[in-house]
Motif scaffolding. Structure first.
Motif, PDB file in Angstrom:
ATOM      1  N   HIS A  36      66.142  24.442  32.891  1.00 26.05           N
ATOM      2  CA  HIS A  36      65.957  23.472  31.819  1.00 26.05           C
ATOM      3  C   HIS A  36      65.216  22.267  32.380  1.00 26.05           C
ATOM      4  CE1 HIS A  36      68.201  20.856  28.553  1.00 26.05           C
ATOM      5  NE2 HIS A  36      66.897  20.695  28.524  1.00 26.05           N
ATOM      6  N   VAL A  37      63.985  22.033  31.899  1.00 34.04           N
ATOM      7  CA  VAL A  37      63.216  20.846  32.287  1.00 34.04           C
ATOM      8  C   VAL A  37      63.518  19.768  31.260  1.00 34.04           C
ATOM      9  CG1 VAL A  37      60.938  19.881  32.751  1.00 34.04           C
ATOM     10  CG2 VAL A  37      61.419  22.277  33.312  1.00 34.04           C
ATOM     11  N   LYS A  54      55.301   9.073  47.160  1.00 39.98           N
ATOM     12  CA  LYS A  54      56.624   9.169  46.557  1.00 39.98           C
ATOM     13  C   LYS A  54      56.454   9.557  45.088  1.00 39.98           C
ATOM     14  CE  LYS A  54      58.865   7.743  50.224  1.00 39.98           C
ATOM     15  NZ  LYS A  54      59.696   8.692  51.011  1.00 39.98           N
ATOM     16  N   ALA A  55      57.328  10.430  44.607  1.00 34.73           N
ATOM     17  CA  ALA A  55      57.191  10.924  43.236  1.00 34.73           C
ATOM     18  C   ALA A  55      57.265   9.806  42.209  1.00 34.73           C
ATOM     19  CB  ALA A  55      58.268  11.976  42.957  1.00 34.73           C
ATOM     20  N   MET A 101      54.097  17.557  35.749  1.00 37.27           N
ATOM     21  CA  MET A 101      53.712  18.736  36.521  1.00 37.27           C
ATOM     22  C   MET A 101      54.748  19.037  37.608  1.00 37.27           C
ATOM     23  SD  MET A 101      49.642  17.962  36.998  1.00 37.27           S
ATOM     24  CE  MET A 101      48.564  17.723  35.582  1.00 37.27           C
ATOM     25  N   LEU A 102      55.228  17.979  38.266  1.00 36.05           N
ATOM     26  CA  LEU A 102      56.224  18.165  39.320  1.00 36.05           C
ATOM     27  C   LEU A 102      57.539  18.686  38.748  1.00 36.05           C
ATOM     28  CD1 LEU A 102      57.127  17.932  42.235  1.00 36.05           C
ATOM     29  CD2 LEU A 102      57.570  15.482  41.857  1.00 36.05           C
ATOM     30  N   ALA A 103      57.940  18.175  37.584  1.00 36.86           N
ATOM     31  CA  ALA A 103      59.176  18.646  36.958  1.00 36.86           C
ATOM     32  C   ALA A 103      59.089  20.140  36.628  1.00 36.86           C
ATOM     33  CB  ALA A 103      59.460  17.842  35.692  1.00 36.86           C
ATOM     34  N   ILE A 104      57.931  20.577  36.128  1.00 31.67           N
ATOM     35  CA  ILE A 104      57.747  22.005  35.830  1.00 31.67           C
ATOM     36  C   ILE A 104      57.685  22.811  37.125  1.00 31.67           C
ATOM     37  CG2 ILE A 104      56.209  23.711  34.780  1.00 31.67           C
ATOM     38  CD1 ILE A 104      55.339  21.493  32.814  1.00 31.67           C
ATOM     39  N   ASN A 134      60.779  17.173  46.640  1.00 30.51           N
ATOM     40  CA  ASN A 134      61.336  17.560  45.348  1.00 30.51           C
ATOM     41  C   ASN A 134      61.421  19.072  45.213  1.00 30.51           C
ATOM     42  OD1 ASN A 134      61.722  15.529  42.787  1.00 30.51           O
ATOM     43  ND2 ASN A 134      60.427  14.585  44.365  1.00 30.51           N
ATOM     44  N   LEU A 135      60.386  19.772  45.693  1.00 27.58           N
ATOM     45  CA  LEU A 135      60.384  21.237  45.616  1.00 27.58           C
ATOM     46  C   LEU A 135      61.452  21.834  46.530  1.00 27.58           C
ATOM     47  CD1 LEU A 135      56.544  22.028  45.494  1.00 27.58           C
ATOM     48  CD2 LEU A 135      58.128  21.634  43.591  1.00 27.58           C
TER      49      LEU A 135
END
Length: 263
Positions: free
Chosen positions: A88-89, A139-140, A150-153, A104-105
């Motif tokens: 869930h994003v 930093k994000a 894009m990073l969240a996905i 983050n990844l």
């Protein structure tokens, strides 16, 4: 074959407020389906009922059934649902702002799952989102809104999901960025046969990429069908696509505009 099935689901907050009322929908394996509606219609609540995130907001499913394949999701906690292949994003991106994209990844990777390696998954994410590779040392929290989305996905893809649920991925983004991100979502769906449930207020962009859509109003599904059919529906055009035939309502005394399905 249905991948996700909701049957007559009701959700109550604080044991008082009935937020969604008998919602039923299906998302087939490999299908892209949208849940459309205005702010407060019950879209995010429906996603949280599926992913198991209602508890922190004092919400609970009080009726109905949610199944993913042969699995009864209501019998599982949120972590077990992720392990079953759901991700869930959340709306608003929610990245770890003090970490780099790479970190983050790493945080999302399920080590010891016995599947693909972190390096393999990270390369795939960076292939989909080359801008994240370019911003690898930032930093994000300093990324643009589009880069954070894009990073969240990308972080969600690190869990190797079978179903990805996206809550308002277009929120706060320019039309060009929305087009880019929706294009990548379509590419991921096609290349991996990944099932997608997309919650959006931006009906115009959404109906261009999904197979089918449901329309939710006041916690109830009021319309559903193929994307092409809904785009031609005059009520959908008037209330969600900014089109349709319009009347000069200033000349009509005591006129109160109503959506036909709520009459």
């Amino acid at each position: 074959m249905p991948g996700l099935v909701l049957s007559n689901v009701e959700v109550i907050y604080d044991k008082v407020f009935l937020a969604i009322k008998g919602v039923s929908l299906e998302v087939g394996e490999g299908e892209m389906v949208a849940l459309l509606g205005s702010n407060g219609a019950g879209k995010s609540t429906t996603l949280k009922a599926i992913s198991g995130l209602l508890g922190p907001e004092r919400g609970q499913v009080t009726r109905g059934e949610i199944r993913f394949g042969d699995t009864d999701l209501l019998a599982l906690g949120a972590p077990a649902r992720v392990a079953a292949g759901l991700v869930h994003v959340l709306e608003g991106r929610r990245v770890f702002g003090h970490l780099t994209p790479d970190e983050n990844l790493v945080a999302a990777y399920r080590a010891g799952s016995g599947r693909r390696s972190f390096e393999d998954l990270r390369e795939e994410v960076y292939d989909y989102f080359p801008r994240l590779r370019e911003r690898g040392r930032s930093k994000a929290g300093y990324l643009s809104g589009g880069e954070q989305q894009m990073l969240a996905i990308g972080r969600a893809l690190m869990t190797e999901p079978r179903l990805i649920m996206l809550d308002e991925p277009s929120l706060g983004l320019s039309p060009l960025l929305v087009q880019e991100i929706f294009g990548i979502i379509s590419k991921i769906n096609e290349s991996h046969k990944l099932t997608v449930l997309l919650v959006e207020q931006n009906a115009t962009a959404t109906l261009e990429i999904v197979d089918r859509a449901y329309l939710i109003e006041n916690g109830q599904i009021v319309m559903s069908g193929e994307a092409a059919t809904l785009k031609e529906n005059p009520d959908v055009q008037e209330f969600y696509l900014g089109g349709g035939e319009h009347t000069d309502y200033r000349a009509v005394k005591h006129y109160s505009r109503r959506k036909r399905w709520l009459a």
